[in-house]
Design an enzyme around this catalytic site. Sequence first.
Site, PDB file in Angstrom:
ATOM      1  N   GLU A  91       0.923  -1.223  -0.221  1.00 24.87           N
ATOM      2  CA  GLU A  91       0.161   0.001   0.096  1.00 24.87           C
ATOM      3  C   GLU A  91       0.929   1.432   0.036  1.00 24.87           C
ATOM      4  O   GLU A  91       1.667   1.608   1.061  1.00 24.87           O
ATOM      5  CB  GLU A  91      -1.039  -0.003   1.303  1.00 24.87           C
ATOM      6  CG  GLU A  91      -1.790  -1.187   1.153  1.00 24.87           C
ATOM      7  CD  GLU A  91      -2.880  -0.984   0.403  1.00 24.87           C
ATOM      8  OE1 GLU A  91      -3.273  -0.115  -0.126  1.00 24.87           O
ATOM      9  OE2 GLU A  91      -3.722  -2.128   0.122  1.00 24.87           O
ATOM     10  N   CYS A 132      -1.804   9.537   1.884  1.00 22.96           N
ATOM     11  CA  CYS A 132      -1.583   8.739   0.807  1.00 22.96           C
ATOM     12  C   CYS A 132      -2.625   9.251  -0.540  1.00 22.96           C
ATOM     13  O   CYS A 132      -2.491   9.289  -1.469  1.00 22.96           O
ATOM     14  CB  CYS A 132      -1.468   7.296   0.708  1.00 22.96           C
ATOM     15  SG  CYS A 132      -3.027   6.380   1.603  1.00 22.96           S
TER      16      CYS A 132
END
Length: 486
Positions: free
Chosen positions: A215, A253
């Site tokens: 991720e 993110c």
Amino acid sequence: MDSYNDSVYEKEIKELKETFNSGKTKEESWRRNQLKNLLSLLVEKEEDIFTALKQDLGKHYVESFRDEVGPLIKSVNYALKGLKKWMSSKKADLPLAAFPATAELVPEPLGTVLIISSWNFPFGLSLEPLIGAIAAGNTVVIKPSELAPASSSVLAELIDTYLDREAIKVIQGGVSVGEQLVQQKWDKILFTGSAAVARKVMTAAAKNLTPVVLELGGKCPAIVDSLSSSWDIQMAIKRILAAKFGTCAGQACIAIDYILVEKKFSSTLVEHLKAVIQSMFGDNPKESSSIARIINKSHFTRLRNLLNEPMVEASIVHGGSLDEDNLFIEPTLLVDPPLKAGIMTEEIFGPLLPIITLEKIEDSIDFIKSRPRALAVYAFTKNEMLKKKLSSDVSSGSLVFNDAIIQYVADSLPFGGIGECGFGRYHGKFSFDAFSHEKTVVRRNYLVDFWFRYPPWNQQKMQIFKSAYRFDYLGVVLVVLGFNKS
Ligand code: NAD
């Protein structure tokens, strides 16, 4: 903490493997109890979590609840509700060539898994995967980030208190601890962090053929179309700013990294952005408790360097003040910084928002496609043609129209990247799947058999196989004709 040595890890991991082999984590009751305990942890200790997040990142407790504790409570409840169904096996169809037989897919836990997390959402990024790992029946090590030390230590303490220590452990430490951990034999590693470290994690995992979920981050663009109604503009601006400056000060993110806008709309957009920044964070944002701080000096310096590049400073149209002692950076807007500057080539991960002007909003598609694929693409638009083109032509982890970041909290949506943003996915049932193996179970009996299945081979058997695989209905005929012929 970096003084941990291999033998300590080996002992800890051995204990987790023994626990897994004992079979207790496979029991539904164990999984359910651990999830309930995790729920109690979140409800009873939210103050400890808020305090740690305030200490590490200056997050307001409302933001901490909205982004970490709240979504986690929702996710645990979702897992508790779905657990029985998720754990149950699913019937599968078989071709007639395999008649007579039945088959099913039986989910089984992978074993002992490692979760390595980042510092920006230290609870969410550790516990969201943990929910899936527990639901799937694994034993787990979490290695949180050393850059959020208060959160890491609260996480370790609370997990040790509330969850089964023989099955779930937190190992704190920095790079060298991470390096040593990934050398061990795991049944899966879920890593959240940078692409540079992900390459090292994957290289180490490859030695043991350990599967990984990565991720990672990148630059998430937001197209802002020339909205005509002031209602729409206000709503879009509020959503953009809450998702950028109001979410860990842009250290996320899936934060909006930069905006793409038509030249003719850019000054209207900037004026609205300035006004709403003022309404959200006041005349002196440095005094505001509603904007998080930069995690540490090194990230502060990194962000300052992005702003100090030639021509970048000149493009600042709002904000730009920095306070190193308080690790504070003012919400900053820039119009058309050079596309070759670091601010437009590196992931920003902070409260700086470049606005890039284009002749036509449709040019945004080529702009985005000419860059590495994004973890998220956002478009604030009512233009159906643009939406259609974005959906069909632009590849990204997620695509959201007229909002940002909300995709993260939906249990029904898998969360994950593509290309440089990583691979694999989790959240909701997808987390359960990420930490499970679907074992194929086929059941046959000894009542019926077909003579053509066995050597010696001849042309007739070849014809029968051809018919059976090409035309399934003929398989039925063959079954009838071939029944019990030896
Ligand atoms: P990082 O890669 O520096 O560190 C991540 C974790 O890896 C930390 O726990 C760290 O201690 C550990 N680590 C460092 N070196 C290691 C090594 N050699 N072997 C094993 N472990 C090691 O990243 P970061 O600074 O914590 O996070 C920032 C990056 O993470 C950004 O790119 C951001 O976009 C990304 N991110 C992605 C998501 C997502 O869900 N996709 C969420 C948050 C952050």
